[in-house]
Write an enzyme that holds these catalytic residues in place. Sequence first.
Site, mmCIF file in Angstrom:
data_model
loop_
_atom_site.group_PDB
_atom_site.id
_atom_site.type_symbol
_atom_site.label_atom_id
_atom_site.label_comp_id
_atom_site.label_asym_id
_atom_site.label_seq_id
_atom_site.Cartn_x
_atom_site.Cartn_y
_atom_site.Cartn_z
ATOM 1 N N HIS A 72 90.378 24.867 35.389
ATOM 2 C CA HIS A 72 89.925 25.915 36.306
ATOM 3 C C HIS A 72 90.514 25.687 37.695
ATOM 4 O O HIS A 72 90.369 24.609 38.264
ATOM 5 C CB HIS A 72 88.398 25.927 36.392
ATOM 6 C CG HIS A 72 87.748 26.596 35.223
ATOM 7 N ND1 HIS A 72 86.421 26.985 35.228
ATOM 8 C CD2 HIS A 72 88.246 26.968 34.007
ATOM 9 C CE1 HIS A 72 86.132 27.556 34.075
ATOM 10 N NE2 HIS A 72 87.218 27.549 33.317
ATOM 11 N N TYR A 200 78.522 30.934 40.591
ATOM 12 C CA TYR A 200 77.314 30.441 41.244
ATOM 13 C C TYR A 200 76.650 31.615 41.964
ATOM 14 O O TYR A 200 77.301 32.291 42.762
ATOM 15 C CB TYR A 200 77.646 29.343 42.259
ATOM 16 C CG TYR A 200 78.058 28.027 41.632
ATOM 17 C CD1 TYR A 200 77.129 27.006 41.465
ATOM 18 C CD2 TYR A 200 79.371 27.797 41.225
ATOM 19 C CE1 TYR A 200 77.487 25.789 40.902
ATOM 20 C CE2 TYR A 200 79.744 26.591 40.662
ATOM 21 C CZ TYR A 200 78.793 25.589 40.504
ATOM 22 O OH TYR A 200 79.170 24.393 39.938
ATOM 23 N N PRO A 292 72.396 19.055 39.777
ATOM 24 C CA PRO A 292 73.632 19.443 39.093
ATOM 25 C C PRO A 292 74.430 20.532 39.794
ATOM 26 O O PRO A 292 75.530 20.859 39.341
ATOM 27 C CB PRO A 292 73.132 19.931 37.730
ATOM 28 C CG PRO A 292 71.732 20.369 37.980
ATOM 29 C CD PRO A 292 71.195 19.449 39.032
ATOM 30 N N LYS A 296 78.423 16.862 40.098
ATOM 31 C CA LYS A 296 78.835 15.518 40.483
ATOM 32 C C LYS A 296 78.296 14.395 39.615
ATOM 33 O O LYS A 296 78.776 13.269 39.704
ATOM 34 C CB LYS A 296 78.411 15.247 41.945
ATOM 35 C CG LYS A 296 79.153 16.097 42.954
ATOM 36 C CD LYS A 296 80.627 15.789 42.945
ATOM 37 C CE LYS A 296 81.433 16.805 43.718
ATOM 38 N NZ LYS A 296 82.706 17.114 43.106
ATOM 39 N N TYR A 383 84.367 19.862 45.901
ATOM 40 C CA TYR A 383 84.098 20.229 44.504
ATOM 41 C C TYR A 383 85.081 19.554 43.558
ATOM 42 O O TYR A 383 84.693 19.060 42.487
ATOM 43 C CB TYR A 383 84.166 21.755 44.344
ATOM 44 C CG TYR A 383 83.506 22.249 43.077
ATOM 45 C CD1 TYR A 383 82.191 22.689 43.073
ATOM 46 C CD2 TYR A 383 84.208 22.285 41.873
ATOM 47 C CE1 TYR A 383 81.582 23.154 41.912
ATOM 48 C CE2 TYR A 383 83.601 22.736 40.706
ATOM 49 C CZ TYR A 383 82.297 23.161 40.736
ATOM 50 O OH TYR A 383 81.704 23.602 39.569
#
Length: 390
Positions: A72, A200, A292, A296, A383
């Site tokens: 991704h 998200y 979550p 990580k 990220y």
Amino acid sequence: MRVQIAIIGAGPAGLLLGQLLHGAGISAVIIEQRSQEYVLGRIRAGVLEQGTVELMDIAGVGGRMHREGLVHDGTELCFKGERHRIDFHKLVGKTVMIYGQTELTRDLMDARRALGLPTVYEAANVAVHDFDTAHPRVTYEKDGLAHEVQCDFIAGCDGFHGVCRASVPTDALHTYERVYPFGWLGILSDTPPVSDELIYVNHERGFALCSQRSTTRSRYYVQCPLDDKVENWSDERFWDELRLRLDREAAERLVTGPSIEKSIAPLRSFVAEPLRFGRLLLAGDAGHIVPPTGAKGLNLAASDVRFLWQALEDHYRGNQTALEHYSERCLARIWKAERFSWWMTSLLHRFPDNGDFGRKIQEAELEYLVHSEAASTSLAENYVGLPFGE
């Protein structure tokens, strides 16, 4: 039994450490209280940082991951009914890999079995002893017989509820914790993902996440009250609630189906300091937990394993001070990941006490985040995983 390293816990951290130590010529046994089937049955993370992918390659177990995993280049943030893409590759030149923790664990188990390396499953009454001396040992029971492992070091990779951290004297340990006032209701389904990348969602009804394990298996979550029960959520109710939180296009594209697994997970931030106690060294969830939201948990465990493997290899090459900085190096990276995970959680969830002011602050920060290249770069950098040693 006599080995150089006794690893407690056969989750991804313990198995990955064992594989890396084998490559360095360091002998190790892995001791796990649960069955192999139980370990594989745990439904966990699926987003791998580039550094974790590289570590799997170093361990020689990355082949299937590269064949079946999904790379991704970015992710999407949805708020006020619209989606905005954060392009990781464009902003920081890195990507993440979607590959389920179950599959990663299976690859490590298969590799260990093929090498004939010792792993003890369903070990009862596991205990660690004398780790404050030069001769630590581990005892356990298996099939009604008592066993003892003598070793140079004990690696505590046995999770948040494991025996290793619990065996440390309380006055030698400092813990930091924040428990969040909500949970994640998650389902796994054999349905195509609603989007090519993760979504998200910040919504007035609560957070949602559209994730995936493959092109045919999806993982979805919705924020729910901490005291909610899985029994309250039929599949139909879950899909209806998820649609309400998505933007119109995603809601229309959503493919539903029966759930394979359904559970509610509480969220917490937790760090134990230090991570070394004589010859006992903690790694992964034994030393820290993250919500979550920032993806990580598994990656921090891999980060600890990277530092521990390197320190042990240096130790056996004659560097007697190699392990002195293990805890310090890990914690520097852990706290940065804790900050990012806390920030993502605070940004995207509905908190009971934040009210209208808190909601408007979230919206303002999200607007800034998606329209500022500097802010988007900061999110992307965290990220995909910060550099090691920084």
